[in-house]
Design an enzyme around this catalytic site. Structure first.
Site, mmCIF file in Angstrom:
data_model
loop_
_atom_site.group_PDB
_atom_site.id
_atom_site.type_symbol
_atom_site.label_atom_id
_atom_site.label_comp_id
_atom_site.label_asym_id
_atom_site.label_seq_id
_atom_site.Cartn_x
_atom_site.Cartn_y
_atom_site.Cartn_z
ATOM 1 N N GLN A 1 0.837 -1.191 0.000
ATOM 2 C CA GLN A 1 0.000 0.000 0.000
ATOM 3 C C GLN A 1 0.879 1.250 0.000
ATOM 4 O O GLN A 1 1.782 1.362 0.831
ATOM 5 C CB GLN A 1 -0.855 -0.029 1.264
ATOM 6 C CG GLN A 1 -2.041 0.900 1.225
ATOM 7 C CD GLN A 1 -2.674 1.009 2.608
ATOM 8 O OE1 GLN A 1 -2.193 1.721 3.474
ATOM 9 N NE2 GLN A 1 -3.759 0.286 2.815
ATOM 10 N N GLY A 2 0.634 2.152 -0.917
ATOM 11 C CA GLY A 2 1.394 3.408 -0.959
ATOM 12 C C GLY A 2 0.485 4.573 -0.618
ATOM 13 O O GLY A 2 0.049 5.299 -1.515
ATOM 14 N N SER B 1 0.604 6.423 3.046
ATOM 15 C CA SER B 1 1.283 7.366 3.957
ATOM 16 C C SER B 1 2.526 7.970 3.338
ATOM 17 O O SER B 1 3.185 7.354 2.500
ATOM 18 C CB SER B 1 1.703 6.643 5.234
ATOM 19 O OG SER B 1 0.589 6.245 5.967
ATOM 20 N N GLU C 1 -11.572 -4.858 5.008
ATOM 21 C CA GLU C 1 -11.481 -6.064 5.838
ATOM 22 C C GLU C 1 -12.627 -6.148 6.843
ATOM 23 O O GLU C 1 -12.802 -7.160 7.507
ATOM 24 C CB GLU C 1 -10.098 -6.219 6.462
ATOM 25 C CG GLU C 1 -9.669 -5.066 7.335
ATOM 26 C CD GLU C 1 -10.225 -5.200 8.723
ATOM 27 O OE1 GLU C 1 -10.336 -6.325 9.177
ATOM 28 O OE2 GLU C 1 -10.563 -4.166 9.317
ATOM 29 N N SER D 1 -4.021 6.224 14.223
ATOM 30 C CA SER D 1 -3.474 6.107 15.581
ATOM 31 C C SER D 1 -4.582 6.191 16.620
ATOM 32 O O SER D 1 -5.706 6.600 16.321
ATOM 33 C CB SER D 1 -2.473 7.238 15.820
ATOM 34 O OG SER D 1 -3.161 8.475 15.821
ATOM 35 N N ASN D 2 -4.254 5.813 17.844
ATOM 36 C CA ASN D 2 -5.236 5.933 18.932
ATOM 37 C C ASN D 2 -5.801 7.349 19.004
ATOM 38 O O ASN D 2 -6.986 7.533 19.276
ATOM 39 C CB ASN D 2 -4.566 5.609 20.275
ATOM 40 C CG ASN D 2 -4.348 4.112 20.462
ATOM 41 O OD1 ASN D 2 -4.655 3.325 19.567
ATOM 42 N ND2 ASN D 2 -3.824 3.736 21.600
ATOM 43 N N GLU D 3 -4.946 8.334 18.748
ATOM 44 C CA GLU D 3 -5.379 9.730 18.851
ATOM 45 C C GLU D 3 -6.400 10.055 17.757
ATOM 46 O O GLU D 3 -7.376 10.774 18.009
ATOM 47 C CB GLU D 3 -4.163 10.656 18.763
ATOM 48 C CG GLU D 3 -3.259 10.620 19.999
ATOM 49 C CD GLU D 3 -2.503 9.293 20.191
ATOM 50 O OE1 GLU D 3 -2.251 8.599 19.188
ATOM 51 O OE2 GLU D 3 -2.189 8.960 21.346
#
Lengths: 353, 401
Positions: free
Chosen positions: B126-127, B129, B244, B372-374
């Site tokens: 996967q490209g 980020s 998914e 992320s969690n944030e």
């Protein structure tokens, strides 16, 4: 959630919302007995709703949302025991309950023994004992479940005022109380199974109550953050506060998922010993979560959260008490660990389904 | 047969198949091995699983193993977790991200060109980020310029899992800077052997190099390898990320539950089997793991019923990531000094290997990658709890970079 449960939830919520937070005990009690709410798990053949433990927990969740004061939790436990009784007096007791009479039970420790057909011992955490006719208790040897008449000689009740203002607890002392055959609910093996089942139900109901309380507390807090303006902006705009709310939301949803997942898997199999250990896990998780949510929500309210006129403290105090009722988080955590240790022989055999 | 019986029959079938097909001793075999051996082992397992039809239950009817309901897919994931089978890390992007994107948004020609290859073991990466576009993915800057029937790409991608082994890449690029950032993105399929593509693996804190950077120097991609319209890349990427559908977290939470006895084993090895403080920590963790399993399960049930709401997925991922960290952290504490001795690393394993310090490092995979969690907390607070978004008026102070 099934259609029936959703309906039960909606109708309970309407009544509790109308009554308001921590509404008057006796008013709510007569309302909920009139509505037949105590009968939620009672089979239809005995005049109940037959909505199962999932139905009961759905209802406890809603009652918890309103920090309901009435002693429905011990009443429903006692009623469950009575319905499971094979004694001939069963229908008489049921009539007493149908007529609005309270049979309470112990939400903490019960220590009782029989000698010469007399009962001795004590029970703590007996809710609203002063307005009940009978209390359901059991012996240390787990082979006897009895209804004790609270007005008989030899029975003493002592009020134990708690920080929690939404539930009234009593100690009950029994001194040489004659054991009447008419008051035996279960004996021998069926008593043992009944006591286990009651302990598990007590844990599930307290968990459901905690989930409801935490939901309201978080909703109230978010509303406060949306409206309270400081630094020329609503507090809800600050990410540090938003993230705390998100974490609380995640824990509440997790507790709810855990409770109903356990019930879905075990509902038809309530006498399975796994039911007890699951119940302890759920109770520990949900009541600890409630305390954490209540603690942080009071902080997020700032000064007003410390004022008696604001309901914040009612939630915190109820949460703290619930964490100790039935069995403390620390004790239950050890139970869970020891259960795992016992069931983890070597690594391969530990991989059970 | 009722649906319930059919599901149960499938469970028994998959269980029996896994019992005789999961490679024995794969954990030991994958400890401190070169990456080539890992890739070979993944390929072998992929061929076995896909030949049996269990790698592609989510593909449409007509494809090998395809046409399974979500409830049936869940059974397969649960059984794979129960059997402690190797995770198909190398093929995940191909089987889920690439395939589902092509099924949902691709053209017939694209499906014909790529899907058979996936079944034959082509690896995709996967490209998405970039060094300056992580949580804020829409700000990505890798540029694609249209020249005739081709796009010419310049820029850099990062955190691409196993890009060094990939045959193809799902590439999100910027084709327009004029409007809002999401509107200028385009989705391309890239052959990793194309001239101008270079890959540099990133050495990680675990000692492994699972991720890589990809550099693009005038790389040409034909217009027919564009998925969706030019400028529609953001919407296509959402389809990729949704592919998914919660199954991974059902598998991972179950695996976490099955791994709990590893902690007990460590307690025995380190003589703290009777320590009441450890018992309390372990008891709390058991409940958290149970809650994580229930959450993942409930989320998938909601999807099956069509009841999913915005933020539901974020709650599952956030709770899993936190619990996984606690799991590994308890392992590290139980492991004591022993867990601090370097034990190498296990490739392509699950999140819980019993090499506790390694597992602790690896647990950041779940609290940082995939939102992320944030970011999850932002989604929960803003989109679920209705709290306001950050104001957009902020500016760099003058003179600052």
């Amino acid at each position: 959630m099934s259609f029936e449960l959703k309906e039960l939830q909606d109708s309970t919520r309407r009544v509790i919302d109308a009554a308001g937070i921590a509404a008057d005990e006796s008013e709510l009690w007569s309302q909920l007995t009139e509505l037949g709410w105590l009968m939620v798990t009672v089979p239809e053949s005995l005049g109940g709703l037959e909505a199962g433990v999932q139905g009961a927990c759905t209802m406890h969740c809603e009652l918890g949302r309103g920090l309901a004061r009435a002693p429905y939790l011990p009443a429903m436990l006692a009623l469950d025991a009575i319905c499971g009784s094979e004694q001939s007096e069963r229908d008489t007791w049921l009539e007493q309950v149908f007529a609005g009479g309270l049979i309470t039970t112990c939400l903490a420790e019960c220590s009782l023994h029989v000698s010469d057909s007399r009962l001795d011992g004590s029970a703590t955490g007996v809710q609203s004992a002063d307005s009940a006719q009978h209390v359901l208790l059991w012996t240390d040897s787990n082979d006897l479940v009895v209804l004790v008449d609270l007005r008989k000689p030899g029975v003493a009740i002592t009020a134990k005022p708690t920080w929690d203002l939404t539930r009234r607890l009593f100690d009950v002392e029994l001194d040489q109380v004659p054991l009447s055959e008419h008051h035996i609910v279960a004996e021998g093996e069926s008593a043992r199974v009944m006591i286990q089942r009651l302990a598990a139900l007590r844990d599930f109901y307290l968990a459901a109550d905690a989930i409801g309380g935490a939901q309201t507390m978080l909703e109230m807090t978010i509303e406060h953050l949306q409206t309270r303006v400081q630094f020329k902006r609503p507090l809800a705009l600050f990410q540090a506060l938003k993230h705390r709310c998100a974490d609380m939301k995640a824990s509440i949803v997790a507790a709810e998922a855990m409770l109903f997942d356990a019930l879905r898997r075990l509902e038809g199999d309530l006498d399975n010993p796994q039911f007890g250990i699951k119940a302890r896990g759920v109770k520990m998780f949900a009541t600890t979560m409630f305390t954490q949510v209540a603690e942080d929500c009071l902080q997020l309210h700032g000064g007003i959260g410390m004022a008696d006129e604001h309901p914040c403290h009612l939630f915190l105090k109820r949460a703290l008490l619930s964490e100790q009722l039935s069995g403390s988080g620390a004790a239950y955590a050890s139970n869970l660990a020891l259960d795992l240790i016992e069931n983890s022989g070597n690594l391969q055999s530990g991989k059970c389904a | 047969m009722t649906t319930e019986n059919r599901i149960e029959a499938l469970r028994q079938e998959v269980r029996a198949w896994l019992e005789s097909n999961v490679p024995t001793g794969w954990r030991e075999a994958m400890t401190n091995v070169e990456q080539d051996a890992f890739v070979a082992a993944q390929r072998d397992w992929f061929v076995k699983l896909s030949t049996a039809g269990y790698a592609t239950p989510h593909w449409p009817q007509g494809w090998l193993g395809g046409g399974r309901s979500l409830a049936e897919q869940k059974v397969i994931f649960e059984e794979v977790a129960r059997a402690d089978a190797p995770r198909l890390i190398l093929y995940f992007v191909a089987l889920y991200h690439a395939a589902c994107t092509l099924f949902e948004c691709g053209t017939d020609q694209q499906r014909e060109k790529y899907l058979d290859g996936i079944l034959q073991g082509k690896i995709w990466c996967q490209g998405f980020s970039e060094p300056n576009a992580g949580s804020d993915l829409a700000s990505l800057r890798t540029k694609a310029e249209r020249r005739g029937d081709r796009y010419v790409i310049n820029g850099q991608k990062i955190w691409s899992t196993m890009a060094q082994y990939a045959d193809y890449c799902l590439l999100l690029v910027r084709t327009d800077n004029s409007g809002p950032p999401q509107a200028g993105l385009t989705y391309l399929l890239l052959d990793m052997k194309t001239k101008g593509v270079s890959v540099r693996p990133i050495s990680q804190i675990t000692g492994d190099d699972e991720f890589a950077e990809i550099f693009f120097d005038d790389v040409e991609v034909a217009v027919e390898d564009r998925v969706g319209e030019e400028g529609a890349g953001w919407a296509v990427a959402q389809a990729t990320l949704a592919s998914e559908r919660g199954l991974t977290l059902v598998e991972l939470t179950q695996r976490m539950r099955y791994a709990l006895p590893m902690l007990v084993q460590s307690m025995r090895q380190n003589g703290c089997e009777h320590d009441p403080v450890v018992h309390r920590d372990l008891g709390k963790l058991i409940a958290n793991v149970d809650a994580a399993c229930a959450l993942a399960d409930q989320y998938l049930m909601k999807r099956i019923m069509g009841d999913e709401q915005v933020g539901d997925a974020s709650i599952v991922k956030l709770f899993y990531a936190k619990t996984l960290r606690e799991f590994a952290a308890l392992g590290v504490r139980i492991g004591g000094l022993q867990a601090q001795y370097y034990s190498g690393f296990m490739r392509g394993a699950t999140q819980e290997t019993g090499h506790w310090t390694l597992d602790f490092m690896n647990s950041y995979n779940w609290s940082i990658a995939g939102g992320s969690n944030e970011v999850q907390r932002n989604i929960i607070s803003e989109r679920m709890l209705g709290m306001p978004r950050e104001p957009k008026s902020w500016q760099l102070a003058e003179g600052k970079a």
